[in-house]
Design a protein around this motif. Structure first.
Motif, PDB file in Angstrom:
ATOM      1  N   UNK A 161       0.833  -1.209   0.000  1.00 46.40           N
ATOM      2  CA  UNK A 161       0.000   0.000   0.000  1.00 46.40           C
ATOM      3  C   UNK A 161       0.867   1.258   0.000  1.00 46.40           C
ATOM      4  N   UNK A 162       1.888   1.278   0.876  1.00 47.86           N
ATOM      5  CA  UNK A 162       2.758   2.453   0.949  1.00 47.86           C
ATOM      6  C   UNK A 162       3.543   2.645  -0.346  1.00 47.86           C
ATOM      7  N   UNK A 163       4.033   1.553  -0.912  1.00 48.13           N
ATOM      8  CA  UNK A 163       4.746   1.641  -2.191  1.00 48.13           C
ATOM      9  C   UNK A 163       3.833   2.201  -3.277  1.00 48.13           C
ATOM     10  N   UNK A 168       1.264   4.071  -2.951  1.00 49.23           N
ATOM     11  CA  UNK A 168       0.926   5.471  -2.683  1.00 49.23           C
ATOM     12  C   UNK A 168       2.042   6.417  -3.101  1.00 49.23           C
ATOM     13  N   UNK A 169       3.287   6.093  -2.733  1.00 45.21           N
ATOM     14  CA  UNK A 169       4.383   7.007  -3.067  1.00 45.21           C
ATOM     15  C   UNK A 169       4.677   7.000  -4.567  1.00 45.21           C
ATOM     16  N   UNK A 170       4.552   5.841  -5.198  1.00 40.28           N
ATOM     17  CA  UNK A 170       4.786   5.776  -6.645  1.00 40.28           C
ATOM     18  C   UNK A 170       3.680   6.500  -7.393  1.00 40.28           C
ATOM     19  N   UNK A 171       2.439   6.339  -6.954  1.00 43.20           N
ATOM     20  CA  UNK A 171       1.317   7.052  -7.581  1.00 43.20           C
ATOM     21  C   UNK A 171       1.484   8.557  -7.413  1.00 43.20           C
ATOM     22  N   UNK A 172       1.970   8.974  -6.257  1.00 46.68           N
ATOM     23  CA  UNK A 172       2.192  10.403  -6.022  1.00 46.68           C
ATOM     24  C   UNK A 172       3.225  10.953  -6.987  1.00 46.68           C
ATOM     25  N   UNK A 173       4.305  10.198  -7.216  1.00 50.06           N
ATOM     26  CA  UNK A 173       5.340  10.642  -8.150  1.00 50.06           C
ATOM     27  C   UNK A 173       4.822  10.689  -9.580  1.00 50.06           C
ATOM     28  N   UNK A 174       4.073   9.676  -9.962  1.00 46.89           N
ATOM     29  CA  UNK A 174       3.568   9.620 -11.337  1.00 46.89           C
ATOM     30  C   UNK A 174       2.538  10.702 -11.622  1.00 46.89           C
ATOM     31  N   UNK A 175       1.831  11.159 -10.607  1.00 43.67           N
ATOM     32  CA  UNK A 175       0.800  12.177 -10.797  1.00 43.67           C
ATOM     33  C   UNK A 175       1.221  13.549 -10.296  1.00 43.67           C
ATOM     34  N   UNK A 176       2.498  13.642  -9.872  1.00 40.96           N
ATOM     35  CA  UNK A 176       3.073  14.910  -9.426  1.00 40.96           C
ATOM     36  C   UNK A 176       2.244  15.559  -8.324  1.00 40.96           C
ATOM     37  N   UNK A 228      -4.542   1.857  -9.321  1.00 41.32           N
ATOM     38  CA  UNK A 228      -3.926   1.533 -10.608  1.00 41.32           C
ATOM     39  C   UNK A 228      -2.499   1.020 -10.404  1.00 41.32           C
ATOM     40  N   UNK A 229      -1.746   1.724  -9.553  1.00 41.34           N
ATOM     41  CA  UNK A 229      -0.370   1.318  -9.283  1.00 41.34           C
ATOM     42  C   UNK A 229      -0.348   0.025  -8.469  1.00 41.34           C
ATOM     43  N   UNK A 230      -1.231  -0.056  -7.479  1.00 41.50           N
ATOM     44  CA  UNK A 230      -1.295  -1.235  -6.618  1.00 41.50           C
ATOM     45  C   UNK A 230      -1.512  -2.507  -7.442  1.00 41.50           C
ATOM     46  N   UNK A 253       1.257  -8.533   2.804  1.00 41.13           N
ATOM     47  CA  UNK A 253       1.285  -7.279   2.057  1.00 41.13           C
ATOM     48  C   UNK A 253       2.575  -6.505   2.259  1.00 41.13           C
ATOM     49  N   UNK A 254       3.692  -7.223   2.471  1.00 43.78           N
ATOM     50  CA  UNK A 254       4.976  -6.590   2.745  1.00 43.78           C
ATOM     51  C   UNK A 254       6.006  -7.004   1.709  1.00 43.78           C
ATOM     52  N   UNK A 255       6.851  -6.044   1.327  1.00 41.86           N
ATOM     53  CA  UNK A 255       7.923  -6.303   0.374  1.00 41.86           C
ATOM     54  C   UNK A 255       9.241  -5.920   1.024  1.00 41.86           C
ATOM     55  N   UNK A 256      10.260  -6.762   0.836  1.00 41.12           N
ATOM     56  CA  UNK A 256      11.563  -6.501   1.438  1.00 41.12           C
ATOM     57  C   UNK A 256      12.664  -6.773   0.425  1.00 41.12           C
ATOM     58  N   UNK A 257      13.675  -5.890   0.395  1.00 41.20           N
ATOM     59  CA  UNK A 257      14.814  -6.096  -0.487  1.00 41.20           C
ATOM     60  C   UNK A 257      15.652  -7.266   0.003  1.00 41.20           C
ATOM     61  N   UNK A 258      16.241  -8.001  -0.938  1.00 36.88           N
ATOM     62  CA  UNK A 258      17.189  -9.053  -0.591  1.00 36.88           C
ATOM     63  C   UNK A 258      18.605  -8.536  -0.847  1.00 36.88           C
ATOM     64  N   UNK A 259      19.592  -9.303  -0.438  1.00 35.11           N
ATOM     65  CA  UNK A 259      20.983  -8.889  -0.669  1.00 35.11           C
ATOM     66  C   UNK A 259      21.306  -8.848  -2.155  1.00 35.11           C
ATOM     67  N   UNK A 260      20.593  -9.643  -2.943  1.00 35.98           N
ATOM     68  CA  UNK A 260      20.817  -9.664  -4.391  1.00 35.98           C
ATOM     69  C   UNK A 260      20.448  -8.338  -5.034  1.00 35.98           C
ATOM     70  N   UNK A 261      19.600  -7.555  -4.376  1.00 38.71           N
ATOM     71  CA  UNK A 261      19.159  -6.278  -4.934  1.00 38.71           C
ATOM     72  C   UNK A 261      20.316  -5.320  -5.167  1.00 38.71           C
ATOM     73  N   UNK A 262      21.432  -5.548  -4.487  1.00 36.04           N
ATOM     74  CA  UNK A 262      22.604  -4.686  -4.677  1.00 36.04           C
ATOM     75  C   UNK A 262      23.043  -4.677  -6.132  1.00 36.04           C
ATOM     76  N   UNK A 263      22.855  -5.810  -6.820  1.00 35.57           N
ATOM     77  CA  UNK A 263      23.226  -5.888  -8.231  1.00 35.57           C
ATOM     78  C   UNK A 263      22.427  -4.905  -9.078  1.00 35.57           C
TER      79      UNK A 263
END
Length: 198
Positions: free
Chosen positions: A65-67, A69-77, A90-92, A116-126
């Motif tokens: 949900x938070x992701x 919201x912030x992405x929708x805010x950026x896309x709609x300025x 739409x983004x969700x 409903x949670x997303x977390x980066x893994x160590x592979x994300x560094x790539x």
């Protein structure tokens, strides 16, 4: 299974699909990603924003949900508080059905659908080392080199016009300063570039 279903139902935007070419049926997890996979993951702006926002989060975790919201805010300025239900939904939907499963399948995030949670893994560094995020006063290398060139040119011109008497009379000192600046910058760039060799 969600990612497969999403790929069969969402056909409008070709960049929504996993184009990494890694779907070979091999379940073994490679601790590092190939360049093709990295560029495939970063080819879509929403996937880039997911990785960037998670990397900026204090614990590398955010709710879907938070992701959204912030992405929708950026896309709609607009600010996150001004995001409408329709914009966020739409983004969700896009994240839920396509992008998060794709990132999860490639080992970049841990996508816990039920929580409903997303977390980066160590592979994300790539992936994150390829993202030149210019924010909070941080410059990209492109901006840095332009700045060095502009300052060096201004210094040389000012010295040549006699506004800096010492350097005007000692051209070799001016040349040495400019050369040293570029040399040190080149070394710093080379060290930084080594980090993104896969």
């Amino acid at each position: 299974m969600i990612g497969l279903m999403a790929q069969t139902t969402h056909t409008i935007d070709p960049t929504d699909f996993d184009i990494s070419g890694d779907d070979d049926g091999d379940d073994e997890t490679d601790p590092t990603l190939s360049k093709d996979t990295v560029f495939g993951m970063l080819s879509n702006h929403r996937r880039r924003r997911v990785i960037e926002h998670l990397s900026e989060a204090e614990d590398g975790r955010m709710t879907i949900r938070d992701l959204s919201e912030v992405i929708a805010a950026e896309e709609n300025d607009v600010s996150p508080a001004e995001v409408t239900y329709k914009q966020r939904k739409r983004v969700y939907t896009s994240l839920y059905q396509i992008h998060l499963p794709t990132l999860d399948d490639n080992g970049i995030v841990d996508y816990e659908k039920r929580e409903g949670v997303v977390e980066l893994t160590s592979t994300a560094t790539d992936c994150t080392i390829y993202l030149e995020t210019v924010s909070n006063g941080h410059l990209s290398w492109a901006d840095y080199w332009l700045g060095v060139a502009a300052v060096s040119a201004a210094f040389v011109v000012t010295s040549a016009l006699g506004y800096l008497p010492y350097f005007s009379q000692n051209g070799h000192v001016s040349a040495a300063i400019v050369a040293a600046t570029f040399a040190l910058s080149a070394v710093a760039f080379a060290i930084s570039d080594d980090r993104i060799q896969l």
